[in-house]
Design a protein around this motif. Structure first.
Motif, short mmCIF file in Angstrom:
data_model
loop_
_atom_site.label_atom_id
_atom_site.label_comp_id
_atom_site.label_asym_id
_atom_site.label_seq_id
_atom_site.Cartn_x
_atom_site.Cartn_y
_atom_site.Cartn_z
N UNK A 1 7.68 1.10 -2.75
CA UNK A 1 7.38 0.57 -3.87
C UNK A 1 6.85 1.93 -4.55
N UNK A 2 6.31 1.75 -5.95
CA UNK A 2 6.06 2.93 -6.59
C UNK A 2 4.89 3.73 -6.00
N UNK A 3 4.78 4.83 -5.96
CA UNK A 3 3.92 5.68 -5.38
C UNK A 3 2.63 5.88 -6.24
N UNK A 4 1.67 5.80 -5.42
CA UNK A 4 0.19 5.86 -6.20
C UNK A 4 -0.69 6.82 -5.75
N UNK A 5 -1.49 7.50 -6.57
CA UNK A 5 -2.72 8.41 -5.95
C UNK A 5 -3.91 7.68 -6.46
N UNK A 6 -4.52 7.42 -5.74
CA UNK A 6 -5.95 6.45 -5.98
C UNK A 6 -7.42 7.57 -5.46
N UNK A 7 -8.28 7.47 -6.29
CA UNK A 7 -9.35 7.85 -5.95
C UNK A 7 -9.90 7.42 -4.87
N UNK A 8 -10.56 8.20 -3.88
CA UNK A 8 -11.31 7.75 -2.38
C UNK A 8 -10.05 7.26 -1.65
N UNK A 9 -8.78 7.07 -1.94
CA UNK A 9 -7.92 6.80 -1.05
C UNK A 9 -7.02 7.72 -0.84
N UNK A 10 -6.41 8.47 -1.80
CA UNK A 10 -5.61 9.55 -1.71
C UNK A 10 -4.03 9.16 -2.08
N UNK A 11 -3.13 9.79 -1.47
CA UNK A 11 -1.72 9.18 -1.76
C UNK A 11 -1.51 8.12 -1.00
N UNK A 12 -0.64 7.27 -1.68
CA UNK A 12 -0.24 6.04 -0.97
C UNK A 12 0.95 5.57 -1.73
N UNK A 13 1.29 4.20 -1.32
CA UNK A 13 2.22 3.47 -1.93
C UNK A 13 1.82 2.15 -1.94
N UNK A 14 2.50 1.15 -2.75
CA UNK A 14 2.29 -0.19 -2.68
C UNK A 14 2.10 -0.80 -1.50
N UNK A 15 3.25 -0.60 -0.85
CA UNK A 15 3.52 -0.98 0.60
C UNK A 15 2.47 -0.42 1.47
N UNK A 16 2.13 0.81 1.38
CA UNK A 16 1.10 1.30 2.39
C UNK A 16 -0.40 1.01 2.05
N UNK A 17 -0.67 0.38 0.74
CA UNK A 17 -1.78 0.14 0.19
C UNK A 17 -2.25 -1.15 0.91
N UNK A 18 -0.89 -2.39 0.67
CA UNK A 18 -1.02 -3.42 1.42
C UNK A 18 -1.30 -3.31 2.98
N UNK A 19 -0.60 -2.47 3.38
CA UNK A 19 -0.81 -2.50 4.91
C UNK A 19 -1.99 -2.00 5.39
N UNK A 20 -2.67 -0.82 4.64
CA UNK A 20 -3.95 -0.31 5.06
C UNK A 20 -5.05 -1.32 4.98
N UNK A 21 -4.92 -1.84 3.84
CA UNK A 21 -5.93 -3.17 3.50
C UNK A 21 -6.06 -4.24 4.87
N UNK A 22 -5.07 -4.51 5.24
CA UNK A 22 -4.77 -5.40 6.49
C UNK A 22 -5.38 -4.66 7.67
N UNK A 23 -5.05 -3.43 7.79
CA UNK A 23 -5.62 -2.73 8.95
C UNK A 23 -7.19 -2.74 8.94
N UNK A 24 -7.80 -2.57 7.66
CA UNK A 24 -9.33 -2.53 7.78
C UNK A 24 -9.86 -3.92 7.81
N UNK A 25 -9.14 -4.97 7.36
CA UNK A 25 -9.56 -6.31 7.71
C UNK A 25 -9.53 -6.96 8.88
#
Length: 328
Positions: free
Chosen positions: A204-228
């Motif tokens: 998915x699109x590449x993202x650079x988010x504050x406090x998160x850093x470099x990620x993608x839409x897929x990795x952002x969803x996967x990382x959220x599941x990891x933390x939950x």
């Protein structure tokens, strides 16, 4: 009788008066005829030309005069220059990402980076290593679940063994006993983002988010599941601020300290630090998924050699496996 005779004589005389006596034809010599013919001139023969049909004149095509080109003046005031910026097809949010990257780098240069370097210098290495092992041990249940979702029961079983050994003998994971003899169970990084990629879901699109850093839409969803996973499955203490805040701060400092040299290589003396960081992150993530498929990774970009990794023994033959740390 006398009268009839007289009338007959008068009629005969009238006929002779009307019809004169016949004249005999006079012969003419041939020379005379020729002479007469020579005296009559022949009329000249005039050639007859066909009738001329008048044709309407055809108008000549009009030529439009083309003005001679005027040489451009050397002044730049009359020149119109259109300047455009090409967009990367794989980075449609580059403008927003670059701004977030710049803001994050400003905060990192002013606060996070200096604090992480002080943490690395001042805190003794055994303590930092113990914190690192403790935080990684808490991720072992996540690694176990994702190996099952990737149909790798052998690695899932090894992950369970690591977690049990380190949580007991290793003092809640502070000491990584499982990687040593006689167990030799390697530490492996895994998560829901890897599982999504393993089953063919793109970045998915590449993202650079504050406090998160470099990620993608897929990795952002996967990382959220990891933390939950742990807060949802276990609850306290993983839902208490007394645990989440210190764990988050120590995890960020530990991660930033490990990547200090890599970040210097990616950002210092580089024409486009944002593009360099993006290429490095995407290659690293793809290399982890290729490793799950046992595919050879693509050639690494610049600074890949500076990526911190742990080479740990695998099996009795003394072979090693390089395990990259989790993404930033």
């Amino acid at each position: 009788m006398l009268a009839f005779s007289t009338a007959t004589m008068v009629a005969a005389l009238a006929v002779q008066a009307v019809d004169p006596l016949p004249v005999a034809p006079v012969p003419v010599a041939p020379s005379a005829v020729v002479a007469d013919e020579q005296r009559v001139p022949e009329s000249p023969v005039v050639p007859v030309s066909p009738p001329v049909v008048p044709v309407a004149p055809v108008a000549a095509p009009q030529t439009v005069p083309v003005p001679a080109p005027v040489p451009a003046e050397p002044t730049a005031q009359k020149d119109i220059v259109v300047v455009g910026q090409s967009r990367d097809a794989g980075d449609p949010l580059r403008g927003v990402n670059a701004q977030a990257f710049g803001a994050t780098q400003a905060v990192d240069s002013a606060v996070v980076g200096p604090v992480a370097r002080v943490y690395k210098r001042k805190v003794p290495s055994p303590i930092r290593k113990g914190i690192h092992n403790f935080l990684y041990n808490l991720r072992e249940p996540i690694v176990f679940v994702n190996f099952l979702l990737q149909f790798k029961p052998g690695k899932a079983a090894e992950t369970v063994g690591r977690f049990v050994i380190n949580s007991t003998v290793g003092a809640a994971g502070v000491i990584d006993v499982a990687k040593k003899r006689p167990f030799r169970l390697p530490r492996r990084s895994n998560g829901f983002a890897n599982t999504l990629g393993y089953h063919g879901i793109g970045n998915g699109p590449f993202l650079f988010l504050p406090l998160v850093g470099p990620t993608t839409v897929r990795d952002l969803i996967g990382g959220t599941l990891d933390r939950l996973l742990l807060p949802t499955a276990i609850g306290s203490p993983f839902t208490d601020a007394s645990y989440t805040v210190p764990a988050g701060v120590l995890g960020a400092l530990d991660h930033r300290a490990d990547f200090d040299e890599t970040l210097k290589c990616l950002h210092d003396d580089v024409g486009d630090p944002y593009a360099s960081s993006r290429a490095f992150y995407l290659h690293r993530r793809q290399a982890e998924i290729d490793h799950l498929h046992r595919r050879p990774p693509a050639p690494p970009p610049e600074c890949q050699a500076a990526l911190p990794a742990t080479r740990i023994p695998v099996g009795a033959a003394g072979a090693t496996e390089t395990v990259p740390p989790p993404g930033p």
